[in-house]
Design a protein around this motif. Structure first.
Motif, PDB file in Angstrom:
ATOM      1  N   HIS A 148       6.549  18.641 -20.224  1.00 20.40           N
ATOM      2  CA  HIS A 148       8.000  18.143 -20.181  1.00 20.40           C
ATOM      3  C   HIS A 148       8.861  19.072 -20.890  1.00 20.40           C
ATOM      4  O   HIS A 148      10.034  19.610 -20.239  1.00 20.40           O
ATOM      5  CB  HIS A 148       8.157  16.672 -20.692  1.00 20.40           C
ATOM      6  CG  HIS A 148       9.626  16.102 -19.909  1.00 20.40           C
ATOM      7  ND1 HIS A 148       9.731  15.790 -18.732  1.00 20.40           N
ATOM      8  CD2 HIS A 148      10.941  15.993 -20.463  1.00 20.40           C
ATOM      9  CE1 HIS A 148      10.845  15.509 -18.272  1.00 20.40           C
ATOM     10  NE2 HIS A 148      11.488  15.623 -19.700  1.00 20.40           N
ATOM     11  N   HIS A 160      11.757  21.453 -19.218  1.00 20.10           N
ATOM     12  CA  HIS A 160      13.275  21.614 -19.746  1.00 20.10           C
ATOM     13  C   HIS A 160      13.733  23.025 -19.969  1.00 20.10           C
ATOM     14  O   HIS A 160      14.613  23.607 -19.543  1.00 20.10           O
ATOM     15  CB  HIS A 160      13.514  21.164 -21.298  1.00 20.10           C
ATOM     16  CG  HIS A 160      13.469  19.474 -20.768  1.00 20.10           C
ATOM     17  ND1 HIS A 160      13.393  18.471 -21.992  1.00 20.10           N
ATOM     18  CD2 HIS A 160      13.608  18.625 -20.021  1.00 20.10           C
ATOM     19  CE1 HIS A 160      13.700  17.372 -21.752  1.00 20.10           C
ATOM     20  NE2 HIS A 160      13.747  17.320 -20.387  1.00 20.10           N
ATOM     21  N   VAL A 172      16.672  16.846 -13.663  1.00 24.61           N
ATOM     22  CA  VAL A 172      17.006  15.989 -14.808  1.00 24.61           C
ATOM     23  C   VAL A 172      16.527  14.393 -14.656  1.00 24.61           C
ATOM     24  O   VAL A 172      15.452  14.209 -15.600  1.00 24.61           O
ATOM     25  CB  VAL A 172      18.467  15.788 -15.472  1.00 24.61           C
ATOM     26  CG1 VAL A 172      18.600  15.217 -16.641  1.00 24.61           C
ATOM     27  CG2 VAL A 172      18.832  17.271 -15.407  1.00 24.61           C
ATOM     28  N   GLU A 185      15.801  14.140 -26.405  1.00 20.21           N
ATOM     29  CA  GLU A 185      14.748  13.642 -25.520  1.00 20.21           C
ATOM     30  C   GLU A 185      13.221  14.155 -25.955  1.00 20.21           C
ATOM     31  O   GLU A 185      12.393  13.486 -26.103  1.00 20.21           O
ATOM     32  CB  GLU A 185      14.842  13.956 -23.912  1.00 20.21           C
ATOM     33  CG  GLU A 185      14.080  13.315 -23.211  1.00 20.21           C
ATOM     34  CD  GLU A 185      14.587  13.573 -21.540  1.00 20.21           C
ATOM     35  OE1 GLU A 185      15.483  12.965 -21.295  1.00 20.21           O
ATOM     36  OE2 GLU A 185      13.765  14.186 -21.197  1.00 20.21           O
ATOM     37  N   ASP A 230      12.345  12.626 -15.272  1.00 23.69           N
ATOM     38  CA  ASP A 230      12.084  11.830 -16.449  1.00 23.69           C
ATOM     39  C   ASP A 230      11.336  10.810 -15.987  1.00 23.69           C
ATOM     40  O   ASP A 230      10.776  10.113 -17.015  1.00 23.69           O
ATOM     41  CB  ASP A 230      13.421  11.477 -17.119  1.00 23.69           C
ATOM     42  CG  ASP A 230      14.000  12.967 -17.771  1.00 23.69           C
ATOM     43  OD1 ASP A 230      13.478  13.810 -18.087  1.00 23.69           O
ATOM     44  OD2 ASP A 230      15.220  12.391 -18.424  1.00 23.69           O
ATOM     45  N   PHE A 250       7.733   9.719 -17.674  1.00 25.55           N
ATOM     46  CA  PHE A 250       7.312   9.052 -18.793  1.00 25.55           C
ATOM     47  C   PHE A 250       8.003   7.930 -18.877  1.00 25.55           C
ATOM     48  O   PHE A 250       8.036   7.276 -20.116  1.00 25.55           O
ATOM     49  CB  PHE A 250       7.760   9.909 -20.065  1.00 25.55           C
ATOM     50  CG  PHE A 250       9.353  10.416 -20.270  1.00 25.55           C
ATOM     51  CD1 PHE A 250      10.247   9.486 -20.716  1.00 25.55           C
ATOM     52  CD2 PHE A 250       9.542  11.774 -19.990  1.00 25.55           C
ATOM     53  CE1 PHE A 250      11.401   9.960 -20.961  1.00 25.55           C
ATOM     54  CE2 PHE A 250      10.885  12.156 -20.014  1.00 25.55           C
ATOM     55  CZ  PHE A 250      11.656  11.092 -20.409  1.00 25.55           C
TER      56      PHE A 250
END
Ligand SMILES: [Fe+2]
Ligand SMILES: [Fe+2]
Length: 138
Positions: free
Chosen positions: A74, A78, A117, A59, A121, A124
């Motif tokens: 981001h 993570h 998770v 990713e 996301d 974006f």
């Protein structure tokens, strides 16, 4: 059972496929816990952790390719989740002996997957859909 409903899709094929694969593993883990085969977590949970780490890398590489302006943020998100992954491994090591560990594993796993998770996301999603459209018309 956990499902990737449409509102959680990023409409980006490789990312959605990864998320679907992760959710399938979450459901496998829930299933062995439900069916009284917690010993299978010794294989499934490390598989889930390894897949998650690879997914984060893929990713990030994709976002990097499209010059996502919030990539550093981001990436940091993570990185922070690596602690949660360690915690899942610890719980998995105790599931054969402990009912509270089984319950925590199930709860933490679902929360981790859907909130940390997938939901994170969605930040974006608009960027990615625009970047991919530009890519297609070039
Ligand atoms: Fe993701
Ligand atoms: Fe992500």
């Amino acid at each position: 059972m956990v499902e990737l409903t449409r509102s959680f899709e990023l409409e980006n094929k490789p990312v959605d496929e990864d998320h679907r694969g992760l959710i399938a593993l979450v459901n496998d883990i829930i299933k062995v816990l439900d069916e009284g085969r917690p010993e299978e977590c010794a294989q499934l949970v490390p598989d889930f952790v390894a897949f998650t780490k690879k997914h984060f890398q893929r990713e990030e590489a994709l976002l990097e390719r499209y010059d996502y302006p919030q990539l550093a943020k981001h990436r940091e998100h993570h990185r922070r989740l690596h602690d949660n992954l360690e915690n899942l491994l610890k719980l998995a090591a105790n599931v054969t002996e402990s009912e509270p560990a089984r319950q925590s594993l199930r709860k933490e796993l679902v929360y981790f997957m859907m909130d940390d998770v997938i939901n994170a996301d969605l930040d974006f999603k608009p960027f990615l859909s625009e970047a991919a459209t530009d890519d297609a018309t070039e």
